[in-house]
Scaffold this active site. Structure first.
Site, PDB file in Angstrom:
ATOM      1  N   GLU A 116      -9.381   3.789   2.045  1.00  0.00           N
ATOM      2  CA  GLU A 116      -8.857   3.851   0.685  1.00  0.00           C
ATOM      3  C   GLU A 116      -7.792   2.790   0.406  1.00  0.00           C
ATOM      4  OE1 GLU A 116      -7.622   5.521   3.115  1.00  0.00           O
ATOM      5  OE2 GLU A 116      -5.497   5.134   2.830  1.00  0.00           O
ATOM      6  N   LYS A 166     -10.159  13.166   7.679  1.00  0.00           N
ATOM      7  CA  LYS A 166      -9.706  12.811   9.022  1.00  0.00           C
ATOM      8  C   LYS A 166      -9.713  14.042   9.927  1.00  0.00           C
ATOM      9  CE  LYS A 166      -6.546   9.032   7.812  1.00  0.00           C
ATOM     10  NZ  LYS A 166      -7.236   7.979   8.582  1.00  0.00           N
ATOM     11  N   ASP A 216      -2.563  10.348   3.358  1.00  0.00           N
ATOM     12  CA  ASP A 216      -3.960   9.968   3.535  1.00  0.00           C
ATOM     13  C   ASP A 216      -4.688  11.020   4.365  1.00  0.00           C
ATOM     14  OD1 ASP A 216      -6.379   8.742   3.838  1.00  0.00           O
ATOM     15  OD2 ASP A 216      -5.666   7.144   5.179  1.00  0.00           O
ATOM     16  N   ASP A 231       1.632   6.552   5.452  1.00  0.00           N
ATOM     17  CA  ASP A 231       0.655   5.593   4.938  1.00  0.00           C
ATOM     18  C   ASP A 231       1.174   4.854   3.687  1.00  0.00           C
ATOM     19  OD1 ASP A 231      -1.730   4.340   5.481  1.00  0.00           O
ATOM     20  OD2 ASP A 231      -2.958   5.748   4.345  1.00  0.00           O
ATOM     21  N   ASP A 247     -12.151   7.224   3.502  1.00  0.00           N
ATOM     22  CA  ASP A 247     -10.948   7.023   4.313  1.00  0.00           C
ATOM     23  C   ASP A 247     -10.532   5.545   4.341  1.00  0.00           C
ATOM     24  OD1 ASP A 247      -8.816   7.714   5.871  1.00  0.00           O
ATOM     25  OD2 ASP A 247      -9.965   8.031   7.715  1.00  0.00           O
ATOM     26  N   LYS A 288       0.858  -1.189   0.000  1.00  0.00           N
ATOM     27  CA  LYS A 288       0.000   0.000   0.000  1.00  0.00           C
ATOM     28  C   LYS A 288       0.888   1.230   0.000  1.00  0.00           C
ATOM     29  CE  LYS A 288      -3.197   2.703   2.928  1.00  0.00           C
ATOM     30  NZ  LYS A 288      -4.062   2.742   4.125  1.00  0.00           N
ATOM     31  N   ARG A 333      -7.657  -0.434   0.998  1.00  0.00           N
ATOM     32  CA  ARG A 333      -8.210  -1.639   0.378  1.00  0.00           C
ATOM     33  C   ARG A 333      -8.627  -1.383  -1.064  1.00  0.00           C
ATOM     34  NH1 ARG A 333     -12.601  -1.834   5.094  1.00  0.00           N
ATOM     35  NH2 ARG A 333     -10.930  -0.708   6.131  1.00  0.00           N
TER      36      ARG A 333
HETATM   37  N1  BES Z   1      -4.228   4.709   6.837  1.00  0.00           N
HETATM   38  C1  BES Z   1      -5.403   4.528   7.605  1.00  0.00           C
HETATM   39  C2  BES Z   1      -5.186   3.557   8.772  1.00  0.00           C
HETATM   40  C3  BES Z   1      -4.392   4.096   9.936  1.00  0.00           C
HETATM   41  C4  BES Z   1      -4.965   4.959  10.837  1.00  0.00           C
HETATM   42  C5  BES Z   1      -3.109   3.667  10.149  1.00  0.00           C
HETATM   43  C6  BES Z   1      -4.245   5.411  11.919  1.00  0.00           C
HETATM   44  C7  BES Z   1      -2.397   4.103  11.233  1.00  0.00           C
HETATM   45  C8  BES Z   1      -2.960   4.986  12.126  1.00  0.00           C
HETATM   46  C9  BES Z   1      -6.514   3.953   6.750  1.00  0.00           C
HETATM   47  O1  BES Z   1      -6.528   4.381   5.437  1.00  0.00           O
HETATM   48  C10 BES Z   1      -7.790   4.341   7.361  1.00  0.00           C
HETATM   49  O2  BES Z   1      -8.060   5.517   7.388  1.00  0.00           O
HETATM   50  N2  BES Z   1      -8.570   3.383   7.832  1.00  0.00           N
HETATM   51  C11 BES Z   1      -9.817   3.640   8.463  1.00  0.00           C
HETATM   52  C12 BES Z   1     -10.806   2.652   7.947  1.00  0.00           C
HETATM   53  C13 BES Z   1     -12.217   2.928   8.396  1.00  0.00           C
HETATM   54  C14 BES Z   1     -12.743   4.186   7.719  1.00  0.00           C
HETATM   55  C15 BES Z   1     -13.086   1.740   8.060  1.00  0.00           C
HETATM   56  C16 BES Z   1      -9.622   3.466   9.967  1.00  0.00           C
HETATM   57  O3  BES Z   1      -8.960   2.529  10.393  1.00  0.00           O
HETATM   58  O4  BES Z   1     -10.129   4.313  10.712  1.00  0.00           O
HETATM   59 ZN    ZN Z   2      -4.748   4.958   4.658  1.00  0.00          ZN
HETATM   60 MN    MN Z   3      -7.597   6.187   5.219  1.00  0.00          MN
END
Ligand code: BES
Ligand code: ZN
Ligand code: MN
Length: 500
Positions: free
Chosen positions: A356, A284, A277, A295, A354, A272, A358
């Site tokens: 994204e 966010k 992000d 990210d 968010d 990834k 996947r």
């Molecule tokens: N890159 C983030 C995951 C992340 C968040 C990694 C904080 C490290 C620290 C990912 O793209 C994300 O935003 N995931 C969301 C998914 C949710 C919207 C289902 C998450 O984990 O909040």
């Molecule tokens: Zn992300």
């Molecule tokens: Mn995200």
């Protein structure tokens, strides 16, 4: 850094710095005992003043010991001086590396032949020494005016027990150095800010890596090419950004095959590479948002691993695919509720922009099918839920193949880059049901790491696949903020076994 195996008596060894182990309660190792005798019990008298408690990994640098050839002596604490676990050995070596790199010594000798490891031999130790030194010599300075100062240390030698093979020690050193360099490469890419490390920048790093290398080739697919392949999911992520997404494909052909014979199926790594992000329209919060430059640490670890695979000249074929994009809000950005069609044909309702990671990974995984890979491992900072579950010590592992999961767990234990398996049970799949598409891109507030893997599992039916969620392990926050380079050493341990 040069490394070598030396077997002579520590007392007679001419070196800038001799490293010897001392346990708790001033218990001397064999080598420390020899130095003590040769120096007229100076070591014992220094220790009796209580400045050094011998706790694991602690160090004390001594000058002016007479009766020995070494200029300096570095005491390193090894706790109870009994059989050390791998984690204890790592702690000890990290302490040695830190102290030596901070000293002015140009060369050092590690007189640790009498050190006993519970679960590994001196080849493991040699590899780890090299890795720890290379890792400890990295510091980030690229976007600072004052550059990190070079260390004086140029070579490190090691004593090993009788019967140790010089050739195998040399090979272990070389592996450790390549691993350390791969880790540092991943850290540097992770640490670079998002305005420098863009998708195009990542692509250039991969292209540059392949320059002049016969067995590594890189191609980079533009957004136009991805559109032609039907990668509507990946492209929905970059839609809001002025930075073009890049699909980076690295092909390493190291397998030794007889003329006209078929090449063995390659192993595949997928990273990834979200270079920043923001969350997109599902923006966010501001807290620690700067850390979303990390990210792309999955992609960075894949590039670092490939660099080391090339350096080690592993006799296998490896394909790496990196899905690089920036996730931004704008008038062109994807909106919650939008439905896109992935390269696999599955339609996806994007309920949260968010989620994204996947969305870019699924198209990269489908693209990977054309290589008919023997195994596929994707690496991604995918979910905040993985941070909540595991903190920073282990990465989450989910797989559609239990043998692969067990193997990766084992590799993690040996490389000290640990993973822990979570269930990918069918009962979780329905959480991705959508009223308006074949599948939704989020599974609700519960079991976030598992539902993210469930999403990916819809695109990995054609191969043995494991998913590593490194959201907690890829970087440190707080005062020591910075990328860790994980899981490069785990991936290298895995690929090395495939090469054996
Ligand atoms: N890159 C983030 C995951 C992340 C968040 C990694 C904080 C490290 C620290 C990912 O793209 C994300 O935003 N995931 C969301 C998914 C949710 C919207 C289902 C998450 O984990 O909040
Ligand atoms: Zn992300
Ligand atoms: Mn995200």
């Amino acid at each position: 850094m040069k490394t070598a195996l030396k077997t002579s008596n520590p007392v007679r060894l001419a070196t800038d710095c001799l490293v010897i182990a001392v346990g708790a309660k001033s218990k001397l190792s064999e080598e420390a005992n020899e130095i003590d005798k040769a120096s007229g019990k100076r070591l014992s008298s220094i220790l009796s003043n209580g400045d050094f408690d011998g706790s694991l990994g602690s160090t004390l640098l001594l000058h002016g010991l007479t009766g020995i050839k070494a200029k300096r002596v570095l005491l390193v604490g090894c706790g109870e001086l009994t059989k050390l676990s791998l984690k204890e050995a790592k702690k000890l070596l990290a302490g040695v590396a830190k102290a030596l790199l901070a000293s002015q010594a140009k060369d050092a000798h590690l007189a640790l032949a009498s050190l006993e490891l519970a679960a590994a031999d001196h080849y493991w130790l040699a590899e780890r020494i090299a890795q720890e030194f290379v890792e400890a010599s990295y510091s980030y300075s690229t976007t600072k005016s004052s550059k990190a100062k070079q260390t004086s240390l140029k070579s490190v030698s090691l004593a090993a027990p009788k019967g140790t093979s010089k050739a195998k020690i040399d090979a272990a050193y070389a592996r450790g150095i390549a691993t350390g360099r791969g880790i540092n490469r991943a850290r540097e890419l992770g640490n670079l800010p998002g305005n420098i490390c863009t998708p195009t920048y990542l692509a250039k790093q991969a292209v540059d890596l392949a320059k002049g290398k016969r067995n590594l080739s890189v191609k980079v697919l533009s957004e136009k090419q991805m559109a032609r392949l039907g990668m509507g999911s990946l492209l929905s992520v970059s839609a809001g950004s002025s930075q073009e997404a890049q699909l980076i494909v690295m092909e390493y052909k190291g397998a030794k095959v007889k003329p006209k014979a078929n090449r063995p199926a390659p192993h595949m790594l997928v990273g990834k590479g979200i270079t920043f992000d923001t969350g997109g329209i599902s923006l966010k919060g501001g807290l620690a948002m700067d850390e979303m430059k990390f990210d792309m640490c999955g992609a960075a670890s894949v590039i670092g691993t490939m660099a080391a695979v090339v350096e080690m000249a592993l006799p296998i074929d490896v394909v790496a695919i990196i899905a690089a994009a920036e996730n931004m809000p704008s008038g062109k950005a994807t909106k919650p509720g939008d439905v896109v069609t992935s390269m696999s044909g599955l339609t996806i309702e994007i309920l949260n922009t968010d989620a994204e990671g996947r969305l870019v990974l699924c198209d990269a995984l489908t693209y990977g099918e054309r290589y008919k890979p023997a195994s596929v491992i994707d690496v991604a900072t995918l979910t905040g839920a993985a941070v909540a579950t595991f903190g920073s010590h282990v990465s989450a592992l989910l797989s559609n193949d239990d043998a692969l999961a067990a193997e990766l767990t084992d590799c993690g234990n040996l490389s000290l880059d640990q993973v822990w398996q979570l269930p990918l049970h069918d009962e979780y799949q329905h959480l991705l049901d959508s009223n308006f598409a074949d599948i939704a891109n989020i599974g609700g507030p519960r079991a976030g790491t598992i539902t993210a893997a469930c999403f990916l599992s819809r695109f990995t039916k054609k191969f043995k696949w494991a998913h590593l969620d490194i959201a907690g392990s890829a970087w440190n926050s707080g005062a020591a903020k910075g990328a860790t380079g994980r899981p490069v050493s785990l991936l290298l341990e895995y690929l090395r076994r495939k090469a054996a």
